[in-house]
Design a protein around this motif. Structure first.
Motif, PDB file in Angstrom:
ATOM      1  N   THR A  96      25.681 -40.937  -1.443  1.00 24.88           N
ATOM      2  CA  THR A  96      26.228 -40.925  -2.796  1.00 24.88           C
ATOM      3  C   THR A  96      25.671 -42.131  -3.563  1.00 24.88           C
ATOM      4  O   THR A  96      25.032 -43.002  -2.984  1.00 24.88           O
ATOM      5  CB  THR A  96      27.765 -41.016  -2.802  1.00 24.88           C
ATOM      6  N   ASN A  97      25.943 -42.157  -4.869  1.00 22.35           N
ATOM      7  CA  ASN A  97      25.587 -43.330  -5.678  1.00 22.35           C
ATOM      8  C   ASN A  97      26.820 -44.199  -5.919  1.00 22.35           C
ATOM      9  O   ASN A  97      27.004 -44.755  -7.004  1.00 22.35           O
ATOM     10  CB  ASN A  97      24.961 -42.897  -7.006  1.00 22.35           C
ATOM     11  N   ARG A  98      27.662 -44.329  -4.915  1.00 22.64           N
ATOM     12  CA  ARG A  98      28.952 -45.003  -5.034  1.00 22.64           C
ATOM     13  C   ARG A  98      28.830 -46.408  -5.623  1.00 22.64           C
ATOM     14  O   ARG A  98      29.691 -46.849  -6.388  1.00 22.64           O
ATOM     15  CB  ARG A  98      29.630 -45.073  -3.657  1.00 22.64           C
ATOM     16  N   GLU A  99      27.780 -47.135  -5.295  1.00 29.67           N
ATOM     17  CA  GLU A  99      27.675 -48.531  -5.727  1.00 29.67           C
ATOM     18  C   GLU A  99      27.369 -48.667  -7.216  1.00 29.67           C
ATOM     19  O   GLU A  99      27.681 -49.692  -7.823  1.00 29.67           O
ATOM     20  CB  GLU A  99      26.600 -49.260  -4.907  1.00 29.67           C
ATOM     21  N   THR A 100      26.756 -47.655  -7.814  1.00 31.22           N
ATOM     22  CA  THR A 100      26.314 -47.785  -9.212  1.00 31.22           C
ATOM     23  C   THR A 100      27.052 -46.873 -10.177  1.00 31.22           C
ATOM     24  O   THR A 100      26.938 -47.044 -11.386  1.00 31.22           O
ATOM     25  CB  THR A 100      24.809 -47.481  -9.321  1.00 31.22           C
ATOM     26  N   ARG A 101      27.806 -45.913  -9.704  1.00 33.40           N
ATOM     27  CA  ARG A 101      28.456 -44.949 -10.597  1.00 33.40           C
ATOM     28  C   ARG A 101      29.553 -45.620 -11.420  1.00 33.40           C
ATOM     29  O   ARG A 101      30.164 -46.606 -10.988  1.00 33.40           O
ATOM     30  CB  ARG A 101      29.043 -43.796  -9.788  1.00 33.40           C
ATOM     31  N   VAL A 102      29.804 -45.072 -12.599  1.00 40.98           N
ATOM     32  CA  VAL A 102      30.796 -45.685 -13.493  1.00 40.98           C
ATOM     33  C   VAL A 102      32.192 -45.640 -12.886  1.00 40.98           C
ATOM     34  O   VAL A 102      33.018 -46.525 -13.157  1.00 40.98           O
ATOM     35  CB  VAL A 102      30.794 -44.993 -14.873  1.00 40.98           C
ATOM     36  N   GLN A 103      32.472 -44.644 -12.057  1.00 46.18           N
ATOM     37  CA  GLN A 103      33.803 -44.535 -11.465  1.00 46.18           C
ATOM     38  C   GLN A 103      34.100 -45.664 -10.479  1.00 46.18           C
ATOM     39  O   GLN A 103      35.260 -45.887 -10.121  1.00 46.18           O
ATOM     40  CB  GLN A 103      33.959 -43.177 -10.764  1.00 46.18           C
ATOM     41  N   SER A 104      33.058 -46.376 -10.020  1.00 45.46           N
ATOM     42  CA  SER A 104      33.272 -47.526  -9.135  1.00 45.46           C
ATOM     43  C   SER A 104      33.296 -48.834  -9.902  1.00 45.46           C
ATOM     44  O   SER A 104      33.686 -49.869  -9.366  1.00 45.46           O
ATOM     45  CB  SER A 104      32.161 -47.579  -8.075  1.00 45.46           C
ATOM     46  N   ILE A 105      32.882 -48.813 -11.161  1.00 43.47           N
ATOM     47  CA  ILE A 105      32.818 -50.013 -11.979  1.00 43.47           C
ATOM     48  C   ILE A 105      34.130 -50.244 -12.723  1.00 43.47           C
ATOM     49  O   ILE A 105      34.555 -51.379 -12.960  1.00 43.47           O
ATOM     50  CB  ILE A 105      31.643 -49.918 -12.978  1.00 43.47           C
ATOM     51  N   ALA A 106      34.801 -49.161 -13.101  1.00 36.26           N
ATOM     52  CA  ALA A 106      36.042 -49.258 -13.878  1.00 36.26           C
ATOM     53  C   ALA A 106      37.120 -48.391 -13.246  1.00 36.26           C
ATOM     54  O   ALA A 106      36.823 -47.452 -12.503  1.00 36.26           O
ATOM     55  CB  ALA A 106      35.804 -48.822 -15.321  1.00 36.26           C
ATOM     56  N   THR A 107      38.369 -48.710 -13.532  1.00 31.66           N
ATOM     57  CA  THR A 107      39.486 -47.893 -13.068  1.00 31.66           C
ATOM     58  C   THR A 107      40.324 -47.449 -14.259  1.00 31.66           C
ATOM     59  O   THR A 107      40.281 -48.050 -15.332  1.00 31.66           O
ATOM     60  CB  THR A 107      40.394 -48.680 -12.098  1.00 31.66           C
ATOM     61  N   LEU A 108      41.089 -46.399 -14.066  1.00 31.29           N
ATOM     62  CA  LEU A 108      41.957 -45.890 -15.118  1.00 31.29           C
ATOM     63  C   LEU A 108      43.151 -46.819 -15.323  1.00 31.29           C
ATOM     64  O   LEU A 108      43.787 -47.247 -14.354  1.00 31.29           O
ATOM     65  CB  LEU A 108      42.444 -44.486 -14.768  1.00 31.29           C
TER      66      LEU A 108
END
Length: 273
Positions: free
Chosen positions: A95-107
């Protein structure tokens, strides 16, 4: 019944097909619940600004899922690279877990978000959604939660999440009956109303704290198992809120999962890239 999915979304890239499919547990449950007859469904999550994110948005709109509370960020959307084995079982390669926006910010939910969520009967989210910090604020509504496989949680995590949810779903692959029984009883101690453990080709086990129900899977053509567990959850929750009948909800759940196994991706919408 009205359901809002909150949290994870991703595109699944099938390299042998050069095709992306929309996915992610919370998103899948919102879409498939609508297909199961839900009156109105919504989705709240973080998406990127790339082709993959645009495909997800277009798909949700086509499925008549309300997307007015989605957050859009500059950056790549979540992406998983997938292969299928000879039995149609999906295998996640990377996966692109390290760079995806979902790993950079939280709701983080505003009062306007909470008022919007109040329009729905049930919330569905998962261990992959990174909203544990908001569960207490959301617990004024029934919450359905997918814990996924055993390696993703421990007793400390269960104790953190379970006091705020009403429906707990687990994948029991690799667990023996004794381990499943122990898990079910432990989760009920936190006040969780219904606990469901799916077991692949073996009967799913559902407990309401007083009685257990077994539901074998249906015979179906298997093209791709991607999203089958999410479709099981969607079928169960949608039926249960309409009928309050656990056996009927379990039957609807396996029928829903069976339909998903007949198509590529969690619910179709393949796009060549």
């Amino acid at each position: 019944m009205k359901l809002v999915g909150i949290g994870d979304n991703v595109v699944d890239f099938y390299e042998d097909q050069s095709t992306i499919y929309p996915g992610g547990n919370a998103l899948n449950v919102a879409v498939v619940s609508k297909r199961n007859g839900a009156e109105k469904n919504g989705y709240i999550g973080i998406i990127g600004d790339d082709l993959e994110a645009e495909h997800i948005l277009n798909t949700l709109r086509q499925e008549e899922i309300d997307v007015t509370r989605i957050r859009k960020m500059y950056g790549p959307n979540g992406k998983a690279y997938v292969a299928l084995d000879e039995n149609g079982d999906r295998v996640f390669k990377k996966t692109n877990r390290e760079t995806r926006v979902q790993s950079i910010a939280t709701l983080q939910f505003t009062d306007a978000d909470l008022n919007y969520i109040n329009e729905f009967d049930v919330i569905h989210t998962s261990i992959n959604s990174n909203i544990e910090h908001e569960l207490q604020r959301l617990s004024y509504k029934p919450i359905s939660y997918d814990f996924s496989i055993k390696s993703k949680y421990d007793k400390e995590y269960l104790a953190k999440v379970c006091p705020f949810i009403q429906f707990a779903f687990f994948s029991g692959s690799g667990m023996n009956v004794g381990e499943i029984e122990e898990l079910i009883q432990y989760v009920h101690t936190f006040g969780v109303k219904i606990v469901v453990v799916t077991r692949g080709g073996e009967p799913a086990i559902c407990s309401d704290g007083q009685k257990q129900y077994l539901q074998p899977p249906i015979e179906t053509e298997i093209v791709d198992t991607m999203g089958a567990g999410d479709s099981f959850i969607a079928g169960f929750i949608t039926s249960y809120f309409d009928t309050l009948d656990i056996p009927a909800a379990l039957r609807n759940a396996v029928n829903s999962a069976g339909k998903t196994c007949k198509t590529y991706g969690a619910f179709g919408y393949g796009k060549k890239v």
